[in-house]
Each structure stands twice: as C-alpha cells, then as structure tokens.
Design an enzyme around this catalytic site. Structure first.
Site, mmCIF file in Angstrom:
data_model
loop_
_atom_site.group_PDB
_atom_site.id
_atom_site.type_symbol
_atom_site.label_atom_id
_atom_site.label_comp_id
_atom_site.label_asym_id
_atom_site.label_seq_id
_atom_site.Cartn_x
_atom_site.Cartn_y
_atom_site.Cartn_z
ATOM 1 N N PHE A 105 -10.394 -3.519 10.462
ATOM 2 C CA PHE A 105 -11.521 -3.678 9.538
ATOM 3 C C PHE A 105 -11.021 -4.142 8.175
ATOM 4 C CE2 PHE A 105 -10.239 0.781 9.930
ATOM 5 C CZ PHE A 105 -9.897 1.103 8.628
ATOM 6 N N TYR B 249 0.783 -1.234 0.000
ATOM 7 C CA TYR B 249 0.000 0.000 0.000
ATOM 8 C C TYR B 249 0.818 1.288 0.000
ATOM 9 C CZ TYR B 249 -3.832 -3.184 0.517
ATOM 10 O OH TYR B 249 -4.728 -4.191 0.286
#
Length: 414
Positions: free
Chosen positions: A414, A120
């Site tokens: 999450f 990322y």
C-alpha cells in the site's frame, strides 16, 4: 515557514501531483481517479508553504494481525516531499504529526512499505516481514512429493470474489501476523481491477477455489495471465505465456499443492511467477524438484513502527515465559525510551518502568519493531552488533517469547 496541517478533500488532486512528481509517475485518468477515491478514505497530512503543498503523507485506517490479536495500525502511503524542500525537516515533521495522531487515536503500531529502505529506519521503523518471489518452470508437469487434494476446483467470477473469498481471507489473517484488513473497496480496486496498473499486458483477474459444492472453500488462488512473445530476425515468434500469482491461500499443504498444480498446468503458459510469497511457503518443501521451483528474490516487505511500546508488547500473545529488563532508545517518541521490565508469557504480559535496574538487553525501538511480529530474531541482531546482550541468553529468551508458528507475512502493498 512550513505549516503541518490536514489536507482537505479539495486539495487531494494537488497532493497527488506532488506524489506523481516524486515517484516519477504519470497515471492515466482511471488511475488518478482511483488514487483520488482511495485518499478520500485516508487520513491526509500536508506540509504547506503558504498555499503550496511541499510535503504529503496519507494513512489507511487498517487493523493489523499480530500474534494472538488484531491491533489498530495506520498504513502510511504516498509519503512525498518536493525536490525543492528535501533535507529541511519536512519529512520529520510529517512523520512526527502522523505518530502523534496515531498515539492519540490509540494505535500502538504503524506500518508502511518502503520505496527506499534507507529512509525509514531513522524514524524507528524496522523491517518486520519478508517476501519471496517464486518461479515455477511449467513447461512440464509440476513434480510434487505429496498428493494434492482432489476435491473439485472451480472458477469464481471476479464480481462474486469478495463474497466468496473475502471471508476466507479474513479468517486466514489470524493464522499469520502482519496482515492488514481489506475493505470491499480494497478488494475491488486494489486486488480485482479489470486491468493491472503496473502491467497492462496482463489479462483480467482469475480466481480458482477448491472445495466440494455447498461446502466452505478450502483455499483459493488469485492470478492473471499473459501471452509472451519474443522478436527474432524473422519477425515475432510466440513463446509460452506467464501465470502471475497475486495470492494463494490454503487450509492444508494438500490444498496448496492442488492449486499450484492447477496453475502449472494452464495451457499455453510456460512459467508461473508468484511475487511476495512467505519465506516459509510449504511449496518450497513439497516441490519434488527445486530446479523447477526456484526462489528468485527475497526482500523486506512490511516495515513496522512501535508507536506505544507498552501497548504493543502487552497487546500481543507470547509463546513462552519472558522476564527481562530492556534498555530501549527512541529519539522520536521519548516516552518509549528508558529502562523497562518485560514480564510476559502465555497468560499475558506486563511492561513497567525499571529505573535503576541493570538491563539484560539494550536496543533501539527500530530493532524491537523488527522482532515484534516474530519475523526477525534478536539473536541475529546481537550477532550484527545492533542489539547489546548484557545477560547471556537474554536475546534467545526474547525470541522464544516472540516466536510464532508461521512467519509473519503479507502481500498487501500500500
């Protein structure tokens, strides 16, 4: 030809099958239903090749606590690309569309938890918070250097937990940056399900709160327990059990000490394990014996992306005066790139183009995202040759402005 478009509700189960393939997962029926229900409330973007879904990404509609404010922040999840379509630009296209949507919706930041850290950074995400795993040897009483708060402790029924501890958690979000909002659904399905999805041997959720009857609570802890056993040549022998701590919040160190002391004194247990604690947890200072209380792991937690740098920098508070020219690179969002003058302080912030001026610092949006919540120091990135300091002291000046009293932290994965 891959087409990037919204995933309709009718395709959620197909998108989940792709995610389960990529993450080598095979949830039971109850887990699948929970994931389906969760994705119904998310923004869903898919990469379609004809009718097949070859890439998928969803985003929770969060707000994130930042210093002095609460900003809209999509929380990316279920990021997945089928093995047959890797390295073909599918993830890049999905990320680009999600950032475009975030910008259009007025969300200056986006966040995720990285299954693989190497992925990322190239999309401008920086590691903005850290988590620590703390273990307590509870075969003996917890040794403390401070006196615990002796107000009453009481168990709260999980069915009442959202009403009792939900408002406390919401208020606590403002004390630390990096914490997303929790809906009643997330409380019930993510934090308080009867069974732990990752460890079925753990018991049901337990909640203990501290405070005088009729008064607002001063802290709480959410935990589960399990009895452990070991195999020997003579058969199964019971060993002391485990207390698994999910969350502990407290008004004061004395309240935290009372809650930790209670956990360490639970009968038939010999270890307390707390995953995802803040790196500056007061327990690490008021524990009298650091051989009894140990940090067993430290890891990157929340990854942050500055979608709109100007809105992000002017949307948070600043601890000290800053006036710097930043030379910023951002290959994914060109509008963020260039020379900009940052003038900020306790009274507010301005961020404007500074074309033709000499930069004080040169950095990528990834590094600015890592520093944004106050969890990473720019001077450390200068020392790592990831930020270039043209004006001596410029990195320290930026750090002083970004500083927060408590380190940013969240355990909301999450």
């Amino acid at each position: 030809m891959v087409d990037i478009r919204e995933v309709p509700e009718a395709d959620i189960d197909r998108a989940l099958e792709l995610a389960y393939l990529v993450f080598h997962d095979r949830p039971e029926k109850e887990g699948r239903e929970r994931h389906h229900d969760m994705l119904r409330h998310c923004v869903r973007i898919g990469a379609y090749e004809e009718d097949a879904i070859v890439g998928f990404m969803a985003a929770h509609d969060f707000r994130l606590s930042v210093p002095g404010a609460d900003l809209p922040c999509p929380g990316l999840t279920f990021v997945s690309v089928t093995p047959t379509h890797r390295r073909r630009g599918v993830l890049t296209a999905l990320m680009g569309e999600m950032m475009r949507r975030a910008g259009a919706a007025g969300s200056p930041i986006a966040a995720l938890w990285a299954s693989e850290s190497a992925i990322y950074g190239r999309f401008g995400y920086g590691s903005a918070t850290q988590g620590a795993t703390i273990e307590i040897d509870s075969t003996r009483p917890l040794a403390l250097r401070i006196d615990p708060d002796r107000r009453p402790l009481r168990l709260v029924d999980p069915g009442d937990a959202v009403a009792v501890v939900g408002p406390y958690h919401e208020a606590a979000r403002a004390t630390r940056a990096g914490r997303p909002t929790r809906t009643a659904w997330r409380w019930t399905e993510e934090w308080l399900p009867e069974e732990d999805e990752e460890d079925e041997e753990l018991g049901p959720p337990r909640i203990i709160v501290l405070g005088d009857p009729g008064e607002p609570i001063a802290g709480y802890v959410l935990y589960r327990t399990k009895a452990e056993s070991s195999e020997t040549g003579a058969g199964s022998v019971r060993t002391p059990g485990l207390v698994q701590v999910y969350e502990l919040e407290a008004d004061t160190p004395a309240v935290a000490a009372a809650l930790w002391e209670c956990l360490a004194s639970l009968d038939l247990t010999g270890k307390v394990s707390a995953w995802g604690r803040p790196a500056d947890d007061p327990l690490l200072h008021f524990a009298a014996d650091r051989d009894q209380v140990r940090v067993t792991a430290v890891f990157p937690a929340l990854w942050l992306r500055l979608v709109d740098v100007a809105a992000a920098l002017t949307g948070r508070s600043w601890a000290a005066p800053v006036e710097l020219v930043l030379e910023l690179t951002d290959v994914r969002v060109p509008a963020n790139a260039g020379l900009f003058r940052l003038k900020a302080g306790p009274a507010g912030a301005a961020y404007e183009p500074a074309d033709g001026q000499a930069p004080d610092l040169t950095l990528d949006v990834r590094e600015l995202a890592a520093c944004y919540l106050g969890g990473t120091r720019a001077v450390e990135l200068v020392a790592a040759a990831l930020v270039v300091e043209h004006t001596p002291g410029a990195a320290a000046t930026l750090d002083a402005g970004l500083r927060t009293e408590l380190l940013p932290h969240t355990a909301d994965e999450f």
